[in-house]
Design a protein around this motif. Structure first.
Motif, short mmCIF file in Angstrom:
data_model
loop_
_atom_site.label_atom_id
_atom_site.label_comp_id
_atom_site.label_asym_id
_atom_site.label_seq_id
_atom_site.Cartn_x
_atom_site.Cartn_y
_atom_site.Cartn_z
N GLU A 331 0.77 -1.16 -0.10
CA GLU A 331 0.03 0.16 -0.14
C GLU A 331 0.82 1.25 0.12
OE1 GLU A 331 -4.03 0.34 1.85
OE2 GLU A 331 -2.56 0.85 3.58
N ILE A 332 0.42 2.22 -0.86
CA ILE A 332 1.40 3.30 -1.00
C ILE A 332 1.04 4.35 0.05
CG2 ILE A 332 2.14 5.57 -2.31
CD1 ILE A 332 1.93 3.62 -4.50
N ARG A 339 -2.84 5.68 3.91
CA ARG A 339 -2.97 5.47 2.47
C ARG A 339 -3.16 6.74 1.90
NH1 ARG A 339 -7.64 1.79 0.78
NH2 ARG A 339 -8.80 3.94 0.78
N ASP A 344 -2.03 5.53 -4.47
CA ASP A 344 -2.42 3.88 -4.42
C ASP A 344 -3.30 3.50 -5.59
OD1 ASP A 344 -1.64 1.66 -2.54
OD2 ASP A 344 -3.98 1.55 -2.74
N LYS A 347 -1.33 3.18 -8.72
CA LYS A 347 -0.36 2.11 -8.86
C LYS A 347 -0.33 1.26 -9.97
CE LYS A 347 -0.68 -1.04 -5.59
NZ LYS A 347 -0.79 -1.43 -4.27
#
Length: 690
Positions: A331-332, A339, A344, A347
């Motif tokens: 998870e970014i 998050r 995310d 991505k």
């Protein structure tokens, strides 16, 4: 592309978390935390993993449990049970799993069985509390540890089995046998979780005597979607292709949507090349493959408009796939440690999978699940749809599309193609039932002051039906309370020519076919018990269709013009066509007294087939109808008895018997039934005269 089902949710707004950080389903489960055996039936993305965490932590602190063993069907699901912050949201303790004991994330699961068992034994001897492993590792470890120490080694342990539908009551299911040993000893605690409680085969998940030991908690798909903040509608559709499926990819794959593409199983009729070449052809349909992202392993494909898409290839099972899976699971996060939604979401754009990215796979941004080829397993369909039904910011609609071969003259066996198409429609019908509220029906009498539609504290939608035969015995009541999802699945699987052809009266489906399903599922039911269960099953399968028909303003023939006008007026109100599911049901029941005769007058299978037929051109529809005529089913005594009241009604209304040469296929079928009855009467008269 036809939307066979489209449902709108969220009439009550989003459901937030309580003071302990629990969503409604998790709070419902937590209330049952003192039970030794808990069975949780909740849809994908409902938060089952966190529900387990809350229960497990209470059992560790307050109920004498010393170890928690979490078993999942595949390694990709293990990440759902990693160390999780719960205290920031109001709970008194965080969920902590030492990295070495999450075998799904350490790579331990890729080692030999003996090594995995050794690691599991080390955990049992350690002072740590939680281990996460696959079903297979738990089976191997259980058997080895029991050999050395006896089954008592698992006393005072909580065994949590995720995706519980992998268990079966049959003697050759090893996980099912282990579960029975634990239940019979009654010294361990068990929490079983599933998003799809029917296995899709004839083997039950639990024996009745075992299931009776569990505290069962059901949280419906409807409750979950109704409580979402962002996602408000879901569509179930299918599309046809001719020749090879790759010819239709451009038409069904909207690359602006976050999509999971499931290519056909190897060996299926739809698979036309090796899996790598098929993935390459999908890329070619999208644009030009220009390389790979060295950091994530995602393929880079440039669309004709110049935009570069990031595509995760989970079909390639080479050494690079682990890196791709890891990139998907990562998870970014933003500077605040939470998050970063925008980053995310950006991505990855598309995931292409074969036998993966189904149960337990978590990609909240997925808006479209595109499945190529027929799926015989209804459980698999439910799991795939679940990939698109996670709530996420900016995601208003989710879509499931099944791309299937068009039944036509070029098909080797037209009849087989028609049957495959009916299987696809039956999967959509099942999803409609899965997505519906948890209905509970009761007999409504004249003068009943209860609200005709009301929701109880368990989240069940109670609906009164005039003339309904309520379950007369505890056994029938238990079937209606606990087994209807399984019966609905069996009913959907029964979809074939005999319930959708033009010459099939509704009573054949709602009375004869559903009765056969109930009788074949339970031995020694009395006729009254069988009829009570059948009526409940028919009501479940038809209520949504009846409500939809009313919302669309089609009315019912026996309602007259006034009712039709009222329906049109309602459908043109400010809510327009996007009435939520519950609003549709309430409006329908408020306008019309619901009774069992109305329910039995609608063929739920035919309703789905008619919607699907809108996608057919005239020659194709004729091919399908011809194939059904070729499969003509001989009249039986059961069908003739079911049709006899309709034959009498036809005589009263038309002043003549049904004509066997009529152009109306339904009238011809009634004439066949009448001829059958007359022949049987003559046969009986001859026998009596001898």
């Amino acid at each position: 592309m036809v939307d066979l089902i489209r449902m709108t949710y969220g009439s009550g707004g989003g459901s937030g978390s309580n003071s302990l950080g629990m969503r409604p389903m998790q709070a419902r489960v937590y209330e049952a935390r003192a039970a030794q055996f808990i069975l949780l039936k909740a849809p994908p993305a409902a938060g089952k993993s966190r529900a387990l965490m809350f229960v497990a932590l209470d059992k560790l602190e307050n109920q004498g449990i010393r170890k928690v063993i979490v078993a999942v069907p595949e390694t990709s699901i293990g990440g759902s049970f990693k160390t999780t912050d719960l205290t920031s949201y109001g709970f008194h303790r965080d969920w902590k799993v030492d990295e070495r004991w999450n075998l799904c994330l350490t790579g331990e699961e890729n080692k030999a069985n003996a090594q995995k068992v050794k690691t599991f034994e080390a955990f049992m001897d350690s002072g740590d509390e939680v281990i996460v492993c696959t079903h297979a590792t738990f089976r191997f470890a259980f058997e080895e540890i029991v050999k050395k120490r006896g089954v008592e080694a698992f006393d005072d342990c909580l065994i949590a089995i995720d995706e519980f539908h992998h268990v079966a009551a049959s003697d050759d299911n090893r996980l099912g046998e282990i579960l029975r040993r634990l239940l019979n000893r009654e010294q361990a605690h068990v929490m079983a979780m599933t998003g799809s409680y029917f296995r899709g085969d004839s083997v039950p998940v639990l024996r009745p005597e075992d299931e009776a030991k569990f505290r069962s908690i059901t949280y419906s798909y409807y409750e979950q979607l109704e409580g979402y903040e962002h996602l408000k509608s879901l569509g179930i559709s299918y599309a046809f292709y001719r020749g090879r499926y790759i010819s239709a990819i451009k038409d069904v794959l909207d690359t602006d949507l976050k999509t999971i593409v499931h290519i056909p199983h190897r060996g299926s009729a739809e698979a036309f090349d090796n899996k790598h070449n098929e993935v390459g052809l999908i890329y070619d349909a999208i644009g030009e493959h220009i390389g790979q992202d060295p950091e994530t392993g995602f393929d880079l494909v440039k669309r004709p408009d110049g935009r570069v898409l990031k595509i995760a290839d989970l079909v390639d099972d080479g050494p690079e796939r682990d890196g791709v899976k890891s990139s998907l699971q990562k998870e970014i996060l933003g500077p605040d440690g939470k998050r970063d939604d925008a980053a995310d979401r950006a991505k990855v754009d598309i995931i292409v999978a074969l036998g993966m990215a189904k149960e337990g796979f978590d990609w909240v941004w997925c808006e479209h699940a595109l499945t190529i080829g027929y799926r015989n397993s209804l459980t698999e369909i439910v799991q795939i749809v679940g990939r698109a039904t996670r709530d996420a910011p900016g995601k208003r609609h989710a879509q499931f599309t099944n791309l299937v071969a068009e039944p036509g003259v070029e098909t080797t066996v037209v009849a087989d193609a028609v049957n495959d198409m009916l299987k696809a429609i039956s999967g959509a019908l099942l999803m409609e039932q899965v997505l519906a509220p948890n209905f509970r029906f009761y007999r409504r009498e004249d003068g009943d002051i209860r609200e005709p539609v009301h929701i109880d504290k368990e989240g069940r939608v109670n609906i009164g039906i005039g003339g309904l035969l309520e379950p007369p015995t505890p056994r029938a009541r238990a079937i209606v309370e606990d087994d209807m999802q399984d019966l609905v699945a069996k009913a959907c699987q029964a979809m074939d020519r005999r319930v959708v052809a033009d010459d099939v009266p509704p009573e054949v489906a709602t009375q004869m076919v559903l009765t056969e399903i109930v009788e074949s599922s339970y031995e020694d039911l009395t006729p009254e018990e069988t009829e009570a269960v059948r009526q409940d099953l028919a009501a479940r399968m038809n209520l949504i269709g009846l409500a939809k028909r009313h919302a669309e303003g089609s009315g019912f023939e026996e309602d007259g013009e006034e009712s039709k006008g009222k329906a049109k007026e309602d459908s043109a109100s400010e809510d327009g066509p996007n009435l939520s599911l519950m609003n549709m049901v309430k409006r329908f029941i408020n306008v019309r007294e619901l009774d069992i005769d109305l329910i039995d007058s609608i063929n739920p299978f035919r309703e789905g087939f008619d919607v699907a037929s809108r996608a057919f051109d005239t020659p194709l529809l004729k091919n399908i109808q011809n194939a059904m005529v070729a499969q003509r089913i001989q009249m039986t005594e059961k069908e003739a008895l079911v049709l006899w009241p309709r034959i009498q009604r036809f005589r009263r209304q038309e002043g003549r018997p049904p004509n066997p040469h009529s152009e109306d296929p339904l009238e011809k079928r009634l004439a066949e039934a009448l001829a059958y009855v007359r022949a049987k009467k003559a046969e009986a008269a001859r026998a009596a005269a001898e």
